[in-house]
Motif scaffolding. Structure first.
Motif, PDB file in Angstrom:
ATOM      1  N   PRO A  99      21.928 -36.105  15.501  1.00 23.36           N
ATOM      2  CA  PRO A  99      20.736 -35.368  15.065  1.00 23.36           C
ATOM      3  C   PRO A  99      20.250 -35.804  13.687  1.00 23.36           C
ATOM      4  O   PRO A  99      19.049 -35.832  13.426  1.00 23.36           O
ATOM      5  N   ALA A 100      21.187 -36.164  12.790  1.00 21.58           N
ATOM      6  CA  ALA A 100      20.775 -36.617  11.465  1.00 21.58           C
ATOM      7  C   ALA A 100      19.992 -37.916  11.552  1.00 21.58           C
ATOM      8  O   ALA A 100      18.998 -38.115  10.839  1.00 21.58           O
ATOM      9  N   ALA A 101      20.422 -38.822  12.434  1.00 19.37           N
ATOM     10  CA  ALA A 101      19.704 -40.086  12.588  1.00 19.37           C
ATOM     11  C   ALA A 101      18.316 -39.852  13.160  1.00 19.37           C
ATOM     12  O   ALA A 101      17.344 -40.502  12.744  1.00 19.37           O
ATOM     13  N   VAL A 102      18.209 -38.942  14.103  1.00 21.18           N
ATOM     14  CA  VAL A 102      16.898 -38.616  14.677  1.00 21.18           C
ATOM     15  C   VAL A 102      15.986 -38.007  13.616  1.00 21.18           C
ATOM     16  O   VAL A 102      14.798 -38.345  13.523  1.00 21.18           O
ATOM     17  N   SER A 103      16.539 -37.119  12.779  1.00 24.16           N
ATOM     18  CA  SER A 103      15.742 -36.496  11.725  1.00 24.16           C
ATOM     19  C   SER A 103      15.261 -37.528  10.713  1.00 24.16           C
ATOM     20  O   SER A 103      14.100 -37.504  10.287  1.00 24.16           O
ATOM     21  N   ARG A 104      16.166 -38.434  10.313  1.00 25.11           N
ATOM     22  CA  ARG A 104      15.772 -39.470   9.359  1.00 25.11           C
ATOM     23  C   ARG A 104      14.690 -40.365   9.940  1.00 25.11           C
ATOM     24  O   ARG A 104      13.736 -40.733   9.240  1.00 25.11           O
ATOM     25  N   ALA A 105      14.829 -40.732  11.206  1.00 31.01           N
ATOM     26  CA  ALA A 105      13.823 -41.588  11.831  1.00 31.01           C
ATOM     27  C   ALA A 105      12.487 -40.878  11.946  1.00 31.01           C
ATOM     28  O   ALA A 105      11.426 -41.480  11.720  1.00 31.01           O
ATOM     29  N   THR A 106      12.512 -39.592  12.275  1.00 33.87           N
ATOM     30  CA  THR A 106      11.260 -38.829  12.353  1.00 33.87           C
ATOM     31  C   THR A 106      10.598 -38.752  10.989  1.00 33.87           C
ATOM     32  O   THR A 106       9.378 -38.940  10.866  1.00 33.87           O
ATOM     33  N   GLY A 107      11.401 -38.485   9.957  1.00 32.43           N
ATOM     34  CA  GLY A 107      10.836 -38.457   8.613  1.00 32.43           C
ATOM     35  C   GLY A 107      10.287 -39.801   8.187  1.00 32.43           C
ATOM     36  O   GLY A 107       9.252 -39.886   7.521  1.00 32.43           O
ATOM     37  N   LEU A 108      10.978 -40.882   8.582  1.00 34.55           N
ATOM     38  CA  LEU A 108      10.512 -42.225   8.242  1.00 34.55           C
ATOM     39  C   LEU A 108       9.149 -42.500   8.855  1.00 34.55           C
ATOM     40  O   LEU A 108       8.249 -43.044   8.200  1.00 34.55           O
ATOM     41  N   LEU A 109       8.988 -42.127  10.099  1.00 36.07           N
ATOM     42  CA  LEU A 109       7.713 -42.395  10.775  1.00 36.07           C
ATOM     43  C   LEU A 109       6.576 -41.602  10.139  1.00 36.07           C
ATOM     44  O   LEU A 109       5.467 -42.121   9.948  1.00 36.07           O
ATOM     45  N   THR A 110       6.836 -40.352   9.817  1.00 34.84           N
ATOM     46  CA  THR A 110       5.804 -39.544   9.157  1.00 34.84           C
ATOM     47  C   THR A 110       5.473 -40.114   7.779  1.00 34.84           C
ATOM     48  O   THR A 110       4.310 -40.189   7.382  1.00 34.84           O
ATOM     49  N   ALA A 111       6.516 -40.540   7.055  1.00 38.51           N
ATOM     50  CA  ALA A 111       6.292 -41.102   5.726  1.00 38.51           C
ATOM     51  C   ALA A 111       5.501 -42.411   5.811  1.00 38.51           C
ATOM     52  O   ALA A 111       4.657 -42.688   4.949  1.00 38.51           O
ATOM     53  N   LEU A 112       5.763 -43.220   6.833  1.00 34.70           N
ATOM     54  CA  LEU A 112       5.020 -44.466   6.997  1.00 34.70           C
ATOM     55  C   LEU A 112       3.531 -44.194   7.182  1.00 34.70           C
ATOM     56  O   LEU A 112       2.679 -44.879   6.604  1.00 34.70           O
TER      57      LEU A 112
END
Length: 467
Positions: A99-112
């Motif tokens: 779940p932490a990896a999914v959260s980080r990836a979701t945040g990365l996409l939004t930040a991009l």
């Protein structure tokens, strides 16, 4: 054709009646504003129409709906992925993803996406000042539509990253340039504020409807093609339709940007523009902190259902829509809106502090209404004052404004998640955002005098009627 002898006596009276009728229609608002000024603008020295040779061949009444459709499209494109994005990333990362990896990836996409808006909006805005609004809007809408359709075909995590980044790059060409195009067609300040709020409402509506549209299309029409193929293709197709509408409705080149009759405001000082941009950043950061904290608090602390959380977001959006529709109504002069900035920041600061104190669904709805109303007041007012004094550099100034808003949204989203449950300060995200908003109240106290038109006493003067 030979005219009868009596025609020379009747023609002057007929012409006078036509002029009187046209003038009466203009006074009572039966003609579009653009058509009223079209006959009063003096021709250019070379004898051409001041808005360019293409202006006469395009209907001014279609420009505003076209701009609203363009902004609505990119807003839908951002929100249409949100409900399914975590599940999509989890599937792309593999069954062993945490779940932490999914959260980080979701945040990365939004930040991009937000980073692309922050970096590219000023560039697109300046380009539209030089080359015209229509070419930039066509590039933005065409690129956005092609990116969404291509992403529907390519299914990998790298493709998701590329899609979010490219979508942000092309979306950055839409909002600031659409707002700048509004400044080109609105001669009167009252119409400028109203039309800017219409474009803003289109964006809010897209954010509100995007997740719902995405879920509906993914659930009912996707079938065996995958849960996101139909929503993405539909959004890409809508962007291409909007591009066709822009090509038909907007004048070509930069001629329209050079004709802005009826508004002769002097440019704002760089320090005042920076203050307005900073205040706009605080607004979007506050909204982002509020939205992230609202979702986390509703699910983790209050035990609200998904339907109740969705209802809270819907109330937030509807309140913002209602307030923005009313703030530039004929009941209030645009010049008087500068007096609302400091009180609205005070309400926003109070709302941030009160969010952790709302212990159930009903009090939370009341706090949501206060925060949404204050943010709905501040966003269009700050945009109006930047746009109305931007002059021929409206694209560049509104690009900076879009970049500042994107920066605030990105920082607020990150702070809302990272500071939500820290041990060193309970409810840290809301407390710190409330303190920052309180500083914004102090910074906005002198704005009524700083923004007062020359020769006008700094007093708010509501009015009734008129356009």
């Amino acid at each position: 054709m030979t005219r009868p002898a009596w025609y020379s006596h009747v023609a002057p009276a007929q012409a006078l009646m036509q002029i009187s009728y046209t003038r009466l229609r203009s006074i009572h608002g039966d003609e579009p504003e653009e058509r009223r000024h079209e006959t009063t603008r003096p021709p250019a020295r070379d004898g051409t129409h001041p808005a360019g040779p293409a202006a006469a061949s395009r209907s001014p009444s279609l420009v505003l709906p076209t701009l609203m459709l363009s902004v609505f499209t990119i807003s839908v494109g951002f929100g249409i992925l949100l409900p399914r994005l975590p599940a999509l990333i989890e599937g792309l990362l593999g069954p062993g993803s945490s779940p932490a990896a999914v959260s980080r990836a979701t945040g990365l996409l939004t930040a991009l996406y937000m980073l692309a808006l922050f970096l590219c909006a000023p560039l697109w805005g300046r380009l539209s000042d030089r080359c015209g609004r229509r070419p930039v809007l066509l590039i933005g809408l065409g690129g956005f539509g092609a990116t969404m359709i291509a992403f529907a075909v390519w299914g990998s995590f790298g493709a998701v990253i590329a899609e979010r980044a490219l979508s942000g790059v092309f979306a950055a060409a839409i909002m600031p340039v659409a707002l700048a195009a509004v400044t080109d067609i609105a001669a009167a300040k009252a119409l400028l504020g109203r039309r800017l709020s219409f474009v803003s409402l289109a964006g809010i509506s897209g954010f509100l409807l995007g997740p719902t549209i995405g879920l509906a299309l993914a659930g009912r029409l996707a079938g065996a093609t995958g849960p996101l193929v139909v929503p993405l293709v539909a959004t890409g197709g809508l962007a291409l339709v909007a591009a066709v509408a822009v090509a038909l409705a907007l004048p070509a080149g930069s001629e329209a940007a050079r004709a802005r009759p009826g508004r002769t405001e002097s440019p704002l000082t760089p320090g005042l523009v920076t203050r307005l941009l900073t205040l706009g950043t605080v607004v979007t950061a506050g909204v982002a902190v509020f939205e992230v904290g609202l979702a986390l608090r509703g699910a983790q602390d209050l035990g609200l259902t998904a339907f109740q959380i969705a209802a809270m977001f819907t109330v937030c959006s509807l309140v913002m829509i209602a307030v923005q529709a009313a703030i530039f109504s004929p009941l209030l002069r645009p010049e008087a809106t500068r007096w609302l900035i400091a009180p609205a920041f005070a309400v926003l600061a109070a709302g941030m502090v009160l969010v952790p104190m709302a212990g159930s669904f009903a009090p939370m709805l009341a706090v949501i209404g206060a925060v949404a109303a204050s943010a709905g007041i501040l966003s269009p007012i700050l945009t109006y004052w930047i746009a109305s004094h931007a002059g021929h550099a409206s694209g560049a100034e509104l690009g900076r404004q879009t970049a500042a808003a994107s920066l605030g949204a990105a920082a607020g989203s990150a702070a809302g998640g990272l500071l939500y449950d820290v041990a060193w300060l309970p409810n840290a995200s809301f407390v710190l955002m409330g303190a920052l908003t309180a500083l914004a109240v102090v910074a906005s106290l002198r704005l009524p005098r700083m923004l007062a038109p020359s020769g006008e006493a700094p007093a708010a003067t509501p009015r009734r009627g008129g356009t």
